[in-house]
Design a protein around this motif. Sequence first.
Motif, PDB file in Angstrom:
ATOM      1  N   GLN A 129      -5.846  -6.743   1.444  1.00 31.74           N
ATOM      2  CA  GLN A 129      -6.515  -6.035   0.358  1.00 31.74           C
ATOM      3  C   GLN A 129      -7.790  -5.345   0.842  1.00 31.74           C
ATOM      4  O   GLN A 129      -8.087  -4.221   0.443  1.00 31.74           O
ATOM      5  CB  GLN A 129      -6.832  -7.005  -0.777  1.00 31.74           C
ATOM      6  CG  GLN A 129      -5.599  -7.508  -1.530  1.00 31.74           C
ATOM      7  CD  GLN A 129      -5.949  -8.542  -2.583  1.00 31.74           C
ATOM      8  OE1 GLN A 129      -7.081  -9.039  -2.639  1.00 31.74           O
ATOM      9  NE2 GLN A 129      -4.985  -8.879  -3.427  1.00 31.74           N
ATOM     10  N   ALA A 130      -8.524  -6.027   1.712  1.00 28.17           N
ATOM     11  CA  ALA A 130      -9.751  -5.423   2.246  1.00 28.17           C
ATOM     12  C   ALA A 130      -9.440  -4.202   3.100  1.00 28.17           C
ATOM     13  O   ALA A 130     -10.137  -3.176   3.027  1.00 28.17           O
ATOM     14  CB  ALA A 130     -10.523  -6.455   3.064  1.00 28.17           C
ATOM     15  N   ILE A 131      -8.378  -4.284   3.915  1.00 27.29           N
ATOM     16  CA  ILE A 131      -7.997  -3.152   4.759  1.00 27.29           C
ATOM     17  C   ILE A 131      -7.577  -1.969   3.905  1.00 27.29           C
ATOM     18  O   ILE A 131      -8.004  -0.823   4.121  1.00 27.29           O
ATOM     19  CB  ILE A 131      -6.870  -3.565   5.720  1.00 27.29           C
ATOM     20  CG1 ILE A 131      -7.375  -4.606   6.723  1.00 27.29           C
ATOM     21  CG2 ILE A 131      -6.326  -2.342   6.459  1.00 27.29           C
ATOM     22  CD1 ILE A 131      -6.278  -5.190   7.598  1.00 27.29           C
ATOM     23  N   VAL A 132      -6.722  -2.212   2.909  1.00 24.65           N
ATOM     24  CA  VAL A 132      -6.222  -1.129   2.060  1.00 24.65           C
ATOM     25  C   VAL A 132      -7.358  -0.491   1.268  1.00 24.65           C
ATOM     26  O   VAL A 132      -7.454   0.740   1.166  1.00 24.65           O
ATOM     27  CB  VAL A 132      -5.119  -1.658   1.123  1.00 24.65           C
ATOM     28  CG1 VAL A 132      -4.713  -0.581   0.110  1.00 24.65           C
ATOM     29  CG2 VAL A 132      -3.903  -2.098   1.930  1.00 24.65           C
ATOM     30  N   SER A 133      -8.240  -1.320   0.709  1.00 27.34           N
ATOM     31  CA  SER A 133      -9.358  -0.769  -0.061  1.00 27.34           C
ATOM     32  C   SER A 133     -10.298   0.048   0.820  1.00 27.34           C
ATOM     33  O   SER A 133     -10.821   1.087   0.401  1.00 27.34           O
ATOM     34  CB  SER A 133     -10.127  -1.902  -0.737  1.00 27.34           C
ATOM     35  OG  SER A 133     -10.706  -2.768   0.241  1.00 27.34           O
ATOM     36  N   GLY A 134     -10.489  -0.385   2.066  1.00 24.25           N
ATOM     37  CA  GLY A 134     -11.344   0.368   2.974  1.00 24.25           C
ATOM     38  C   GLY A 134     -10.726   1.682   3.400  1.00 24.25           C
ATOM     39  O   GLY A 134     -11.407   2.706   3.511  1.00 24.25           O
ATOM     40  N   ILE A 135      -9.415   1.676   3.639  1.00 24.66           N
ATOM     41  CA  ILE A 135      -8.740   2.895   4.067  1.00 24.66           C
ATOM     42  C   ILE A 135      -8.735   3.936   2.952  1.00 24.66           C
ATOM     43  O   ILE A 135      -8.891   5.140   3.197  1.00 24.66           O
ATOM     44  CB  ILE A 135      -7.307   2.561   4.535  1.00 24.66           C
ATOM     45  CG1 ILE A 135      -7.367   1.778   5.863  1.00 24.66           C
ATOM     46  CG2 ILE A 135      -6.471   3.824   4.701  1.00 24.66           C
ATOM     47  CD1 ILE A 135      -6.016   1.315   6.351  1.00 24.66           C
ATOM     48  N   PHE A 136      -8.567   3.483   1.714  1.00 23.55           N
ATOM     49  CA  PHE A 136      -8.520   4.422   0.599  1.00 23.55           C
ATOM     50  C   PHE A 136      -9.908   4.736   0.025  1.00 23.55           C
ATOM     51  O   PHE A 136     -10.017   5.507  -0.930  1.00 23.55           O
ATOM     52  CB  PHE A 136      -7.617   3.875  -0.508  1.00 23.55           C
ATOM     53  CG  PHE A 136      -6.154   4.005  -0.191  1.00 23.55           C
ATOM     54  CD1 PHE A 136      -5.498   5.204  -0.400  1.00 23.55           C
ATOM     55  CD2 PHE A 136      -5.451   2.940   0.345  1.00 23.55           C
ATOM     56  CE1 PHE A 136      -4.150   5.336  -0.098  1.00 23.55           C
ATOM     57  CE2 PHE A 136      -4.100   3.055   0.654  1.00 23.55           C
ATOM     58  CZ  PHE A 136      -3.446   4.266   0.427  1.00 23.55           C
ATOM     59  N   SER A 137     -10.943   4.157   0.607  1.00 21.86           N
ATOM     60  CA  SER A 137     -12.313   4.539   0.253  1.00 21.86           C
ATOM     61  C   SER A 137     -13.098   4.759   1.543  1.00 21.86           C
ATOM     62  O   SER A 137     -13.955   3.953   1.923  1.00 21.86           O
ATOM     63  CB  SER A 137     -12.976   3.446  -0.593  1.00 21.86           C
ATOM     64  OG  SER A 137     -13.003   2.203   0.114  1.00 21.86           O
ATOM     65  N   PRO A 138     -12.784   5.830   2.268  1.00 23.99           N
ATOM     66  CA  PRO A 138     -13.368   6.042   3.600  1.00 23.99           C
ATOM     67  C   PRO A 138     -14.856   6.331   3.549  1.00 23.99           C
ATOM     68  O   PRO A 138     -15.413   6.760   2.532  1.00 23.99           O
ATOM     69  CB  PRO A 138     -12.582   7.265   4.124  1.00 23.99           C
ATOM     70  CG  PRO A 138     -12.102   7.966   2.908  1.00 23.99           C
ATOM     71  CD  PRO A 138     -11.862   6.914   1.881  1.00 23.99           C
ATOM     72  N   ASP A 139     -15.483   6.101   4.688  1.00 23.80           N
ATOM     73  CA  ASP A 139     -16.912   6.324   4.843  1.00 23.80           C
ATOM     74  C   ASP A 139     -17.141   7.795   5.202  1.00 23.80           C
ATOM     75  O   ASP A 139     -17.127   8.179   6.375  1.00 23.80           O
ATOM     76  CB  ASP A 139     -17.456   5.402   5.942  1.00 23.80           C
ATOM     77  CG  ASP A 139     -18.955   5.543   6.130  1.00 23.80           C
ATOM     78  OD1 ASP A 139     -19.599   6.178   5.266  1.00 23.80           O
ATOM     79  OD2 ASP A 139     -19.479   5.025   7.130  1.00 23.80           O
ATOM     80  N   TRP A 140     -17.378   8.631   4.192  1.00 25.22           N
ATOM     81  CA  TRP A 140     -17.523  10.067   4.427  1.00 25.22           C
ATOM     82  C   TRP A 140     -18.802  10.395   5.187  1.00 25.22           C
ATOM     83  O   TRP A 140     -18.890  11.454   5.820  1.00 25.22           O
ATOM     84  CB  TRP A 140     -17.500  10.817   3.097  1.00 25.22           C
ATOM     85  CG  TRP A 140     -16.190  10.698   2.376  1.00 25.22           C
ATOM     86  CD1 TRP A 140     -15.906   9.935   1.299  1.00 25.22           C
ATOM     87  CD2 TRP A 140     -14.974  11.374   2.718  1.00 25.22           C
ATOM     88  NE1 TRP A 140     -14.581  10.071   0.926  1.00 25.22           N
ATOM     89  CE2 TRP A 140     -13.983  10.961   1.783  1.00 25.22           C
ATOM     90  CE3 TRP A 140     -14.599  12.277   3.710  1.00 25.22           C
ATOM     91  CZ2 TRP A 140     -12.677  11.423   1.811  1.00 25.22           C
ATOM     92  CZ3 TRP A 140     -13.287  12.743   3.747  1.00 25.22           C
ATOM     93  CH2 TRP A 140     -12.349  12.326   2.818  1.00 25.22           C
ATOM     94  N   ASP A 141     -19.800   9.524   5.143  1.00 21.59           N
ATOM     95  CA  ASP A 141     -21.035   9.784   5.875  1.00 21.59           C
ATOM     96  C   ASP A 141     -20.831   9.752   7.383  1.00 21.59           C
ATOM     97  O   ASP A 141     -21.645  10.307   8.130  1.00 21.59           O
ATOM     98  CB  ASP A 141     -22.103   8.752   5.492  1.00 21.59           C
ATOM     99  CG  ASP A 141     -22.514   8.873   4.034  1.00 21.59           C
ATOM    100  OD1 ASP A 141     -22.395   9.988   3.482  1.00 21.59           O
ATOM    101  OD2 ASP A 141     -22.931   7.854   3.444  1.00 21.59           O
ATOM    102  N   TYR A 142     -19.737   9.117   7.830  1.00 25.27           N
ATOM    103  CA  TYR A 142     -19.486   9.014   9.261  1.00 25.27           C
ATOM    104  C   TYR A 142     -18.873  10.292   9.837  1.00 25.27           C
ATOM    105  O   TYR A 142     -18.757  10.420  11.051  1.00 25.27           O
ATOM    106  CB  TYR A 142     -18.560   7.824   9.530  1.00 25.27           C
ATOM    107  CG  TYR A 142     -18.319   7.548  10.996  1.00 25.27           C
ATOM    108  CD1 TYR A 142     -19.337   7.070  11.810  1.00 25.27           C
ATOM    109  CD2 TYR A 142     -17.064   7.780  11.558  1.00 25.27           C
ATOM    110  CE1 TYR A 142     -19.124   6.823  13.155  1.00 25.27           C
ATOM    111  CE2 TYR A 142     -16.842   7.527  12.900  1.00 25.27           C
ATOM    112  CZ  TYR A 142     -17.862   7.057  13.695  1.00 25.27           C
ATOM    113  OH  TYR A 142     -17.654   6.817  15.015  1.00 25.27           O
TER     114      TYR A 142
END
Length: 270
Positions: free
Chosen positions: A53-66
């Motif tokens: 769940q943590a992986i999926v949530s992170g992938i679908f909410s990417p860090d655009w500042d990077y």
Amino acid sequence: MSHPPQSWNPIVKKPPVKKSRWLIAALLVLVYVWAFSGVPLNGFKETALQVTQAIVSGIFSPDWDYVYLPDGEDLLRGLLDTLAISILSTFISAVLCIPFAFWAASNISEHGIISKTGKVALSIIRTFPEIVMAILFIKAVGPGSFAGVLALGLHSIGMLGKLFAEEVEQIDRGPSEALMAAGANRLQILWYAVMPQVLPGFLSYTLYRFEINVRSATILGVIGAGGIGTPLIFALSTRNWDRVGIILLGIMIMITIIDLLSGAIRKKLV
């Protein structure tokens, strides 16, 4: 007195199924059973659902500042580094593999043993995977993009050399024989009769290999050979799933654009 023709309806018998087919099917089943039996199935960890769940949530909410950081490594710099590694390694291999291709082509040399030795040399070069070569070059020249270029370039020589040799073996002998009859030397025959026929195929195979090298460069960075794989492995090790998401998104966009451009160019060449 003539009799009316009678309709003839022969019974077509299906050919019997050969025993060899059943034997091949049985061998395939045995191979699959043997392969699955060698894979240990230890089940899932208790935290597998939470981690997923943590992986999926992170992938679908990417860090655009990077995407762009003025003072440090960011997504754009990593993708450009990967692209530079792929371009340079492909260019080096495409140039260096041409002598190997003519060495391995059976219709160029008068003695068959010469082309066979060329094919063996190309087989030896492409035996080692890119990641193994990258590890060796990292030990030799240190971690970084240079090791990735050397690994991809050397491995690509074996594959491109094989494809180039097959392209040379399919040329039309007519122009070469005409130039030979006119008194041209081997270099002139090669330049005016052989190269115009094989050059479109060479360029097409080079673009195809460039697509493969782009994907491989992202993997080699994971072991320290430069490119976008280096920040990706750092993000994975620190479980920074937002950054993993933006890196994977950038890789997918870059590879998709390169595939579309390369495919369009190859259609015009062939």
